[in-house]
Design a protein around this motif. Structure first.
Motif, mmCIF file in Angstrom:
data_model
loop_
_atom_site.group_PDB
_atom_site.id
_atom_site.type_symbol
_atom_site.label_atom_id
_atom_site.label_comp_id
_atom_site.label_asym_id
_atom_site.label_seq_id
_atom_site.Cartn_x
_atom_site.Cartn_y
_atom_site.Cartn_z
ATOM 1 N N LEU A 152 -1.813 1.623 -5.094
ATOM 2 C CA LEU A 152 -1.356 3.008 -5.101
ATOM 3 C C LEU A 152 -2.532 3.957 -5.232
ATOM 4 O O LEU A 152 -3.460 3.701 -5.990
ATOM 5 C CB LEU A 152 -0.386 3.220 -6.263
ATOM 6 C CG LEU A 152 0.105 4.652 -6.532
ATOM 7 C CD1 LEU A 152 1.029 5.095 -5.415
ATOM 8 C CD2 LEU A 152 0.812 4.703 -7.865
ATOM 9 N N ARG A 153 -2.464 5.078 -4.498
ATOM 10 C CA ARG A 153 -3.517 6.092 -4.603
ATOM 11 C C ARG A 153 -2.862 7.439 -4.892
ATOM 12 O O ARG A 153 -1.967 7.870 -4.175
ATOM 13 C CB ARG A 153 -4.337 6.151 -3.316
ATOM 14 C CG ARG A 153 -4.917 4.801 -2.927
ATOM 15 C CD ARG A 153 -5.927 4.902 -1.805
ATOM 16 N NE ARG A 153 -7.151 5.522 -2.289
ATOM 17 C CZ ARG A 153 -8.238 5.678 -1.515
ATOM 18 N NH1 ARG A 153 -8.227 5.268 -0.269
ATOM 19 N NH2 ARG A 153 -9.315 6.251 -1.994
ATOM 20 N N LEU A 154 -3.348 8.079 -5.953
ATOM 21 C CA LEU A 154 -2.729 9.315 -6.429
ATOM 22 C C LEU A 154 -3.701 10.487 -6.520
ATOM 23 O O LEU A 154 -3.312 11.567 -6.945
ATOM 24 C CB LEU A 154 -2.113 9.086 -7.816
ATOM 25 C CG LEU A 154 -0.864 8.213 -7.877
ATOM 26 C CD1 LEU A 154 -0.537 7.874 -9.316
ATOM 27 C CD2 LEU A 154 0.308 8.898 -7.214
ATOM 28 N N SER A 155 -4.945 10.311 -6.168
ATOM 29 C CA SER A 155 -5.915 11.380 -6.332
ATOM 30 C C SER A 155 -5.540 12.590 -5.489
ATOM 31 O O SER A 155 -4.866 12.487 -4.476
ATOM 32 C CB SER A 155 -7.314 10.893 -5.938
ATOM 33 O OG SER A 155 -7.338 10.536 -4.570
ATOM 34 N N GLY A 156 -5.992 13.752 -5.952
ATOM 35 C CA GLY A 156 -5.713 14.982 -5.212
ATOM 36 C C GLY A 156 -4.402 15.632 -5.571
ATOM 37 O O GLY A 156 -3.976 16.576 -4.912
ATOM 38 N N ASN A 157 -3.718 15.124 -6.605
ATOM 39 C CA ASN A 157 -2.504 15.752 -7.100
ATOM 40 C C ASN A 157 -2.827 16.586 -8.346
ATOM 41 O O ASN A 157 -3.792 16.282 -9.063
ATOM 42 C CB ASN A 157 -1.444 14.695 -7.436
ATOM 43 C CG ASN A 157 -0.779 14.149 -6.187
ATOM 44 O OD1 ASN A 157 0.097 14.786 -5.615
ATOM 45 N ND2 ASN A 157 -1.214 12.968 -5.758
ATOM 46 N N PRO A 158 -2.051 17.619 -8.630
ATOM 47 C CA PRO A 158 -2.394 18.549 -9.719
ATOM 48 C C PRO A 158 -1.983 18.049 -11.093
ATOM 49 O O PRO A 158 -1.217 18.700 -11.807
ATOM 50 C CB PRO A 158 -1.621 19.816 -9.338
ATOM 51 C CG PRO A 158 -0.430 19.318 -8.612
ATOM 52 C CD PRO A 158 -0.890 18.103 -7.851
ATOM 53 N N PHE A 159 -2.465 16.840 -11.487
ATOM 54 C CA PHE A 159 -2.217 16.380 -12.843
ATOM 55 C C PHE A 159 -2.923 17.302 -13.832
ATOM 56 O O PHE A 159 -3.985 17.842 -13.547
ATOM 57 C CB PHE A 159 -2.714 14.939 -13.024
ATOM 58 C CG PHE A 159 -1.952 13.946 -12.195
ATOM 59 C CD1 PHE A 159 -0.607 13.731 -12.416
ATOM 60 C CD2 PHE A 159 -2.585 13.225 -11.193
ATOM 61 C CE1 PHE A 159 0.099 12.802 -11.664
ATOM 62 C CE2 PHE A 159 -1.883 12.321 -10.427
ATOM 63 C CZ PHE A 159 -0.537 12.103 -10.667
ATOM 64 N N PHE A 191 0.846 -1.192 0.000
ATOM 65 C CA PHE A 191 0.000 0.000 0.000
ATOM 66 C C PHE A 191 0.884 1.246 0.000
ATOM 67 O O PHE A 191 1.735 1.403 0.872
ATOM 68 C CB PHE A 191 -0.904 0.032 1.236
ATOM 69 C CG PHE A 191 -1.825 -1.138 1.344
ATOM 70 C CD1 PHE A 191 -3.025 -1.160 0.663
ATOM 71 C CD2 PHE A 191 -1.483 -2.220 2.126
ATOM 72 C CE1 PHE A 191 -3.864 -2.245 0.766
ATOM 73 C CE2 PHE A 191 -2.321 -3.307 2.234
ATOM 74 C CZ PHE A 191 -3.525 -3.327 1.554
ATOM 75 N N LEU A 192 0.647 2.113 -0.948
ATOM 76 C CA LEU A 192 1.360 3.379 -1.007
ATOM 77 C C LEU A 192 0.347 4.477 -1.290
ATOM 78 O O LEU A 192 -0.293 4.490 -2.335
ATOM 79 C CB LEU A 192 2.436 3.344 -2.091
ATOM 80 C CG LEU A 192 3.233 4.633 -2.285
ATOM 81 C CD1 LEU A 192 3.936 5.030 -0.991
ATOM 82 C CD2 LEU A 192 4.251 4.469 -3.407
ATOM 83 N N ASP A 193 0.189 5.394 -0.349
ATOM 84 C CA ASP A 193 -0.807 6.455 -0.470
ATOM 85 C C ASP A 193 -0.103 7.793 -0.643
ATOM 86 O O ASP A 193 0.569 8.283 0.267
ATOM 87 C CB ASP A 193 -1.697 6.483 0.776
ATOM 88 C CG ASP A 193 -3.014 7.203 0.530
ATOM 89 O OD1 ASP A 193 -3.034 8.083 -0.351
ATOM 90 O OD2 ASP A 193 -4.002 6.895 1.206
ATOM 91 N N LEU A 194 -0.252 8.381 -1.839
ATOM 92 C CA LEU A 194 0.380 9.662 -2.158
ATOM 93 C C LEU A 194 -0.660 10.740 -2.465
ATOM 94 O O LEU A 194 -0.359 11.726 -3.128
ATOM 95 C CB LEU A 194 1.305 9.489 -3.365
ATOM 96 C CG LEU A 194 2.509 8.564 -3.163
ATOM 97 C CD1 LEU A 194 3.230 8.349 -4.481
ATOM 98 C CD2 LEU A 194 3.455 9.133 -2.117
ATOM 99 N N ARG A 195 -1.851 10.564 -1.976
ATOM 100 C CA ARG A 195 -2.911 11.532 -2.261
ATOM 101 C C ARG A 195 -2.601 12.908 -1.657
ATOM 102 O O ARG A 195 -1.900 13.019 -0.658
ATOM 103 C CB ARG A 195 -4.242 11.031 -1.708
ATOM 104 C CG ARG A 195 -4.853 9.872 -2.472
ATOM 105 C CD ARG A 195 -6.104 9.376 -1.803
ATOM 106 N NE ARG A 195 -5.823 8.778 -0.510
ATOM 107 C CZ ARG A 195 -6.758 8.462 0.393
ATOM 108 N NH1 ARG A 195 -8.002 8.726 0.153
ATOM 109 N NH2 ARG A 195 -6.411 7.906 1.541
#
Length: 518
Positions: A455-462, A392-396
């Protein structure tokens, strides 16, 4: 003639007497409550019994304790309207060993249990104990030398008199949580030498004597959460050096400013330490130097800005470390090196704008890493290079952009040793699609699939949803609606699922299974 008549009458009387005696004896072994007490109930509720164990719950005002058999050994009378227990009434039930009067209106135990010398368990939660004179609890258990468990949770107790427990020196479990207790003196629990579990959470404790638990050498679990404890002025640091068997210490939601306010140098068996929701500003290097068995440490929701590089040096058995919701902006490479058994690490919601390369080099058993809510913009190539067990890697909620994710995907590809390709060009998986079916159709080996990260990436300024999908596909991700998911089919406890457009994953199940939280 008269003799024959008298003999006949005598025989008949003896037969009736014997039948009456047998009937009375049978009734007494069941329950000595007249039928009048049950006929008044609208739902014809009756007490349940099994031998000397009697359950009379939910009778409200219809229940009268003096109608219970004097031979009762275990009595449960919860959810009634009992307001007063009289010593004379209770004294007739000398065989009573277990009493549960939870959720009643009892205000005092004064001179109630003087004759109940066999009493072992007393549960009196959710009553009104403590209302009235502050010494109503003085000496109430001076004759109960066999009492093992006492629970008076959620009452109105303000003062715990020094002589409250009297002869109850066999007491092992004491629950006084959710009361109005303000002060704990050195003599409050002095005679409870066999006490193993003490719960004082959610009181109003402002004064805690530094030697309050000195004589409780068998204490294993101590809960002081949700109080107003602060070690300033007359409040000296809490000395727990004599509590060598202490395994769990919970002091969240108080006003501590430093771990050094607890003397834990003698607590070599300590396994769980919760200091969350305090006002701690830093983690000292020597505070936990002797706590080799510490398994779970929670210091979240504090004001921590700095961490001494030696703070965790002795914690080689640590499995769970929560430092989320603090003000940490930097951390050295050597800080986490000694945590070789660490499985769960949360640095979420701090002020990190970057992480040193090889920061997690010594954490080869790390399974879950939470880095949400920081200011991270760039991922160093070797940040998780050696963490082959990471699931589990959370980068939100960071500041990652697509062009800053190259190092991330490259290191992830190198670490997991699989070919990304373009097997999920549409970037979408139906909610009901089976992972095994996907594996067959995509020709991905099960060995590769087992090592995929969640992996969770939501909330980043893509720049766009499409860019997000590209990054996610490059780490064998399925981009789905507002979030993304990977289903790990190798171990079902890590399995994630997408439902109604929202990601629902089972990290909390794994954490609970490993007992990594309180």
């Amino acid at each position: 003639m008269h003799f024959f008549y008298l003999t006949t009458v005598l025989v008949a009387f003896l037969q009736v007497s014997e039948a009456t005696s047998n009937h009375a004896k049978h009734q007494q072994t069941r329950l000595d409550i007249p039928s009048s007490i049950t006929t008044k109930l609208e739902n014809t509720q009756e007490c349940r019994y099994r031998g000397a164990y009697i359950v009379c719950n939910g009778f409200k005002s219809h229940f009268k304790i003096h109608l219970v058999s004097p031979k009762v050994e275990m009595l449960s009378a919860t959810d009634n309207d009992i307001t007063n227990l009289k010593g004379r009434t209770m004294g007739r039930r000398k065989n009573l060993k277990f009493l549960n009067i939870t959720n009643n209106l009892v205000r005092s135990f004064r001179r109630v249990f003087e004759r109940n010398t066999q009493l072992k368990w007393l549960i009196a939660d959710h009553n009104r104990l403590g209302v009235g004179h502050k010494m109503e609890l003085s000496g109430v258990f001076k004759h109960n030398d066999k009492l093992h468990l006492l629970s008076m949770n959620h009452n109105m107790i303000r003062v715990v008199p020094d002589n409250m427990f009297g002869a109850a020196n066999q007491l092992s479990t004491l629950n006084l949580a959710e009361n109005n207790i303000a002060r704990i003196h050195q003599t409050t629990f002095a005679n409870l030498h066999k006490l193993t579990k003490l719960d004082l959470h959610t009181n109003k404790i402002t004064y805690l004597d530094s030697q309050a638990f000195r004589t409780n050498k068998n204490l294993r679990n101590l809960d002081l959460c949700d109080n107003l404890i602060m070690f300033t002025g007359n409040n000296k640091p809490l000395d727990l050096t004599e509590n060598k068997q202490l395994t769990t210490l919970a002091m969240s939601s108080n006003k501590m400013t430093s771990i050094s306010e607890l003397n834990l140098s003698g607590n070599r068996e300590l396994r769980r330490l919760d200091l969350s929701f305090n006002q701690i500003g830093s983690l000292d290097g020597l505070a936990l130097r002797n706590n080799f068995q510490l398994y779970c440490f929670n210091a979240s929701y504090n004001f921590i800005q700095t961490i001494d590089p030696l703070a965790f040096r002795s914690l080689q058995n640590l499995h769970s470390l929560d430092l989320s919701h603090n003000k940490i902006s930097s951390i050295t490479r050597s800080t986490l090196t000694s945590l070789r058994n660490l499985q769960l690490l949360s640095l979420a919601y701090n002020n990190f704008d970057h992480l040193p390369e090889d920061l997690f080099y010594g954490n080869g058993r790390l399974v879950a890493l939470d880095l949400r809510g920081n200011q991270l913009t760039r991922w160093q190539p070797n940040t998780i290079y050696s963490n082959i067990n990471l699931k589990f890697l959370d980068l939100r909620d960071n500041r990652f952009e697509v062009e800053n994710m190259d190092y991330f995907t490259e290191s992830l590809n190198q670490q997991n040793e699989f070919d990304i390709g373009d097997w999920a060009s549409d970037g979408h998986v139906d909610d009901g699609e089976d992972p095994e079916t996907i594996l067959r159709h995509r020709s991905l080996s099960k060995k590769v699939f087992d090592r995929i990260l969640c992996l969770r990436l939501s909330g980043n300024p893509f720049a766009s949803q499409a860019h997000s999908a590209v990054v996610e596909r490059r780490v064998t991700f399925w981009a789905g609606r507002n979030d993304c998911e990977v289903r790990n089919h190798g171990e079902r406890i890590f399995r994630c699922g997408c439902k109604n457009g929202k990601l629902a994953w089972s990290l909390h199940r794994w954490v609970a299974h490993k007992q990594l939280i309180f």
